[in-house]
Scaffold this active site. Sequence first.
Site, mmCIF file in Angstrom:
data_model
loop_
_atom_site.group_PDB
_atom_site.id
_atom_site.type_symbol
_atom_site.label_atom_id
_atom_site.label_comp_id
_atom_site.label_asym_id
_atom_site.label_seq_id
_atom_site.Cartn_x
_atom_site.Cartn_y
_atom_site.Cartn_z
ATOM 1 N N SER A 152 13.582 -0.738 3.084
ATOM 2 C CA SER A 152 13.890 -2.099 2.642
ATOM 3 C C SER A 152 14.670 -2.835 3.721
ATOM 4 O O SER A 152 15.447 -2.218 4.463
ATOM 5 C CB SER A 152 14.748 -2.034 1.375
ATOM 6 O OG SER A 152 15.283 -3.295 1.092
ATOM 7 N N TYR A 165 21.975 1.376 -2.210
ATOM 8 C CA TYR A 165 20.545 1.153 -1.973
ATOM 9 C C TYR A 165 20.254 1.078 -0.469
ATOM 10 O O TYR A 165 19.311 1.700 0.038
ATOM 11 C CB TYR A 165 20.166 -0.141 -2.687
ATOM 12 C CG TYR A 165 18.717 -0.527 -2.636
ATOM 13 C CD1 TYR A 165 17.775 0.102 -3.448
ATOM 14 C CD2 TYR A 165 18.285 -1.557 -1.805
ATOM 15 C CE1 TYR A 165 16.442 -0.291 -3.415
ATOM 16 C CE2 TYR A 165 16.968 -1.954 -1.772
ATOM 17 C CZ TYR A 165 16.037 -1.314 -2.570
ATOM 18 O OH TYR A 165 14.728 -1.708 -2.537
ATOM 19 N N LYS A 169 17.922 3.538 1.657
ATOM 20 C CA LYS A 169 16.709 3.010 2.268
ATOM 21 C C LYS A 169 16.674 3.252 3.776
ATOM 22 O O LYS A 169 15.609 3.374 4.369
ATOM 23 C CB LYS A 169 16.578 1.504 1.962
ATOM 24 C CG LYS A 169 16.174 1.231 0.516
ATOM 25 C CD LYS A 169 14.948 2.027 0.127
ATOM 26 C CE LYS A 169 14.158 1.460 -1.018
ATOM 27 N NZ LYS A 169 13.066 2.361 -1.449
HETATM 28 P P1 NAI Z 1 9.698 -1.594 -9.933
HETATM 29 O O1 NAI Z 1 10.974 -1.428 -10.669
HETATM 30 O O2 NAI Z 1 8.697 -2.576 -10.438
HETATM 31 O O3 NAI Z 1 8.974 -0.202 -9.783
HETATM 32 C C1 NAI Z 1 9.648 0.982 -9.499
HETATM 33 C C2 NAI Z 1 9.031 2.074 -10.343
HETATM 34 O O4 NAI Z 1 9.664 3.316 -10.014
HETATM 35 C C3 NAI Z 1 9.227 1.847 -11.839
HETATM 36 O O5 NAI Z 1 7.980 1.876 -12.502
HETATM 37 C C4 NAI Z 1 10.122 2.993 -12.260
HETATM 38 O O6 NAI Z 1 9.864 3.471 -13.579
HETATM 39 C C5 NAI Z 1 9.794 4.042 -11.212
HETATM 40 N N1 NAI Z 1 10.868 5.028 -11.071
HETATM 41 C C6 NAI Z 1 12.200 4.780 -10.982
HETATM 42 N N2 NAI Z 1 12.884 5.916 -10.885
HETATM 43 C C7 NAI Z 1 11.974 6.919 -10.890
HETATM 44 C C8 NAI Z 1 12.078 8.323 -10.799
HETATM 45 N N3 NAI Z 1 13.272 8.915 -10.697
HETATM 46 N N4 NAI Z 1 10.945 9.059 -10.819
HETATM 47 C C9 NAI Z 1 9.733 8.466 -10.930
HETATM 48 N N5 NAI Z 1 9.578 7.139 -11.060
HETATM 49 C C10 NAI Z 1 10.686 6.361 -11.021
HETATM 50 O O7 NAI Z 1 10.116 -1.959 -8.430
HETATM 51 P P2 NAI Z 1 9.255 -2.368 -7.152
HETATM 52 O O8 NAI Z 1 9.776 -3.646 -6.668
HETATM 53 O O9 NAI Z 1 7.817 -2.197 -7.390
HETATM 54 O O10 NAI Z 1 9.770 -1.265 -6.112
HETATM 55 C C11 NAI Z 1 8.952 -0.289 -5.502
HETATM 56 C C12 NAI Z 1 9.651 0.227 -4.271
HETATM 57 O O11 NAI Z 1 9.755 -0.839 -3.306
HETATM 58 C C13 NAI Z 1 11.071 0.711 -4.514
HETATM 59 O O12 NAI Z 1 11.315 1.845 -3.720
HETATM 60 C C14 NAI Z 1 11.913 -0.447 -4.064
HETATM 61 O O13 NAI Z 1 13.205 -0.037 -3.708
HETATM 62 C C15 NAI Z 1 11.108 -0.945 -2.896
HETATM 63 N N6 NAI Z 1 11.396 -2.307 -2.489
HETATM 64 C C16 NAI Z 1 10.974 -3.352 -3.254
HETATM 65 C C17 NAI Z 1 11.228 -4.650 -2.835
HETATM 66 C C18 NAI Z 1 10.708 -5.811 -3.570
HETATM 67 O O14 NAI Z 1 10.834 -6.939 -3.033
HETATM 68 N N7 NAI Z 1 10.136 -5.647 -4.746
HETATM 69 C C19 NAI Z 1 12.006 -4.927 -1.608
HETATM 70 C C20 NAI Z 1 12.351 -3.757 -0.855
HETATM 71 C C21 NAI Z 1 12.057 -2.506 -1.312
#
Ligand code: NAI
Length: 306
Positions: A152, A165, A169
């Site tokens: 990130s 975080y 990251k």
């Molecule tokens: P989101 O919250 O929509 O999806 C994350 C998913 O990970 C959720 O479905 C959740 O249930 C699952 N999850 C959480 N903990 C878990 C665990 N211990 N075991 C298995 N599944 C688990 O978030 P998003 O935005 O789709 O994020 C995806 C990745 O991208 C993350 O790593 C986030 O940190 C990263 N990210 C996202 C950004 C954004 O702009 N959306 C920016 C920078 C990084």
Amino acid sequence: MSIRFDGQVAIVTGAGNGLGRSHALALAARGAKVVVNDLGGARDGAGASSEAAKAVVAEIVASGGEAIAHGANVAVMSEVEDMVKQAVDAWGRVDILVNNAGILRDKSFTKMSLDDFKLVMDVHLMGSVNCTKAVWDLMKEQQYGRIVMTTSSSGMYGNFGQANYGAAKMAVVGLMNTLGLEGAKYNVRVNSLAPTAATRMTEDLMPEEILAMLVPEAVTAGALLLCHDGAPSRHILCAGGGGYASSRIFETEGVYLDPSQQTPEAVAEHWDEICNTDRQAPLENGAKQSEKFLLKAQAFLQQNNA
Ligand code: NAI
């Protein structure tokens, strides 16, 4: 070049929502068999449910693809091992791992409890370590693997309220740097994706018209290149809203200070020169830094002995 994944098996963690869901759907649409992993908890990691992963599997199957749901908590190695076993039992191999699962526990460092720090490290860093460890030998043996870490901008550049975080990251980038070296001769390539997308993680951070531009599919286009046979290795691809950029760690050429000058005062005096970016370069590995400094020291010694 057409990017296809026919005959390949992919595991996408945290694929019940947001970016992971988008990656899983796109991999399946381009021929991969996909393990849709999701613990199904809330944004802060509380709770669990198998519904989100099952819904994505249903979407893939409805479009004629193959997928299985798995509710492993990526922070728990025994659950991760079970997930990999199910993938191998069903399809015989794992070609692609996208470490995407993540949670947020934002607070200024003063207010952040150590539990909030550790939980975020556990999911992002140890989750990526566990899943990677569980497929690593398999990928080495089959002489093929593509692994994506999800980093990130918060880790690379910092964000107020995200000490936990950001640390996690950036840690996955460190993991990538070494695993990319160790995997090279086995055709295991490791890269990182730094996304920006409208998901539940960012839904309250930006106005709606901006969120509408940040579709997860735009990030997935970059993610799929990193999953592909033709992927680079040890790169950080930044992607969001149709923008794509590469982030790298560079080191300045720096200076050599002879033994008489190796004092904090002399370091301060040379600060501008130390930070001068004119001849900055990325380094292939950690040893290259020592090599650079030793060459400068040797040159000084030779000059003085001449
Ligand atoms: P989101 O919250 O929509 O999806 C994350 C998913 O990970 C959720 O479905 C959740 O249930 C699952 N999850 C959480 N903990 C878990 C665990 N211990 N075991 C298995 N599944 C688990 O978030 P998003 O935005 O789709 O994020 C995806 C990745 O991208 C993350 O790593 C986030 O940190 C990263 N990210 C996202 C950004 C954004 O702009 N959306 C920016 C920078 C990084």
